[in-house]
Design a protein around this motif. Sequence first.
Motif, PDB file in Angstrom:
ATOM      1  N   VAL A  62      47.019  44.085  43.335  1.00 57.07           N
ATOM      2  CA  VAL A  62      45.684  43.702  43.841  1.00 57.07           C
ATOM      3  C   VAL A  62      45.336  42.419  43.222  1.00 57.07           C
ATOM      4  O   VAL A  62      44.714  41.339  43.939  1.00 57.07           O
ATOM      5  N   LEU A  63      45.533  42.223  41.910  1.00 55.28           N
ATOM      6  CA  LEU A  63      45.035  40.865  41.023  1.00 55.28           C
ATOM      7  C   LEU A  63      45.829  39.819  41.837  1.00 55.28           C
ATOM      8  O   LEU A  63      45.411  38.560  41.891  1.00 55.28           O
ATOM      9  N   GLY A  64      47.088  39.823  42.122  1.00 56.53           N
ATOM     10  CA  GLY A  64      47.777  38.723  42.617  1.00 56.53           C
ATOM     11  C   GLY A  64      47.254  38.272  44.038  1.00 56.53           C
ATOM     12  O   GLY A  64      47.194  37.209  44.208  1.00 56.53           O
ATOM     13  N   GLU A  65      46.932  39.203  44.847  1.00 59.47           N
ATOM     14  CA  GLU A  65      46.314  38.737  46.098  1.00 59.47           C
ATOM     15  C   GLU A  65      44.947  38.070  45.984  1.00 59.47           C
ATOM     16  O   GLU A  65      44.595  37.104  46.517  1.00 59.47           O
ATOM     17  N   ALA A  66      44.227  38.669  44.990  1.00 56.13           N
ATOM     18  CA  ALA A  66      42.945  37.925  44.686  1.00 56.13           C
ATOM     19  C   ALA A  66      43.202  36.444  44.095  1.00 56.13           C
ATOM     20  O   ALA A  66      42.341  35.419  44.626  1.00 56.13           O
ATOM     21  N   LEU A  67      44.023  36.234  43.097  1.00 55.31           N
ATOM     22  CA  LEU A  67      44.353  35.199  42.684  1.00 55.31           C
ATOM     23  C   LEU A  67      44.881  33.682  43.660  1.00 55.31           C
ATOM     24  O   LEU A  67      44.638  32.887  43.820  1.00 55.31           O
ATOM     25  N   ALA A  68      45.723  34.408  44.594  1.00 59.08           N
ATOM     26  CA  ALA A  68      46.413  33.666  45.459  1.00 59.08           C
ATOM     27  C   ALA A  68      45.276  33.167  46.394  1.00 59.08           C
ATOM     28  O   ALA A  68      45.222  32.083  46.920  1.00 59.08           O
ATOM     29  N   ALA A  69      44.187  33.995  46.773  1.00 58.32           N
ATOM     30  CA  ALA A  69      43.287  33.621  47.674  1.00 58.32           C
ATOM     31  C   ALA A  69      42.487  32.665  47.058  1.00 58.32           C
ATOM     32  O   ALA A  69      41.943  31.727  47.565  1.00 58.32           O
TER      33      ALA A  69
END
Length: 334
Positions: A265-272
């Motif tokens: 989840v954190l990876g998706e948020a950081l990527a965005a």
Amino acid sequence: MSPDPSPVRLHVVTGKGGTGKTTVAGALALALAADGRHVLLVETEGRQGIAQLFDTPPLPYEERRVAVTRGGGEVKALAIDVEEALLEYLDMFYNLRRAGRALRKMGAIDFATAIAPGLRDVLITGKIKEAVTRRHDGRPVYDAVVVDAPPTGRITRFLGVTGEMSQLARSGPIKTQSDGVMAVLRSPRTAVHLVTLLEDMPVQETADAIADLTKADLPVGSVIVNMATEPILPVDDLARAAEGRLTGPDLALALAAAHLSGSDVLGEALAAEVTEHARRWTGQDALRDEVEALGRPTVELPLLAGPIDLGCLFELAGRLEEHLRTEVEERTGA
């Protein structure tokens, strides 16, 4: 005092609303006052923005010191009051100060400036010209005058209205005063600097203002890009993120290796977040090309965290001082 070969003594600072032109004008005044010079910072719009910037009480219609700089230099500030400027004008050219005070009590001055808005700009530019040309013991009182001027949409009209007054008055003190003001504003002693952000509207307004000023024979100075941000990623990674090729799974492995829970989840948020930053940076970088195409000397000032205080102003002044020094070196071939 170190010599300053620059012929410019009147620095007019304009910019689209929200670009931080008052902050830039204050920082420029500090930069010009370094090494023992004396600078007057003039406010034209009655907002007391300079007083707030330097954390001083509201400025009256008199020149007051607001900062001391390296080498014993100083910045004084003046908030121009239109009524007082008119009284001063009547006294200077017609010896009518007492009559002018009576007119003020009757409300005639407010009435006159309301039905003839150009009169306000005539009085303000006249006061600015007086400060630029004022001398004591044969020397200029101020080494430079910096004006926090109206925004770009109004700057050409503001500076040119006195020329229109000169055309209407064929002779007499008004004609003489108007010609004197325009002689200063259109001379090498003046430079109109434009503050912009790396955003579409401010850059376009800057381009339009440069065209209008040039057409009106008013001297254009530098373009100052304010609140410029630095990239947080290498160029190749920025390009990849801007193209949408950075995903959550790309970051999840590194986040898991750092023992951070919820790495997917954190990876998706950081990527965005990174993608948004990269696209914003790419758009700003494209606008840099448009600013450069304007053909004017350009300096970038960084986006500073938190509210602007005197320390921030001196930091910005350091950047502007380097820019001024470079311009002088290029002009003199040093």
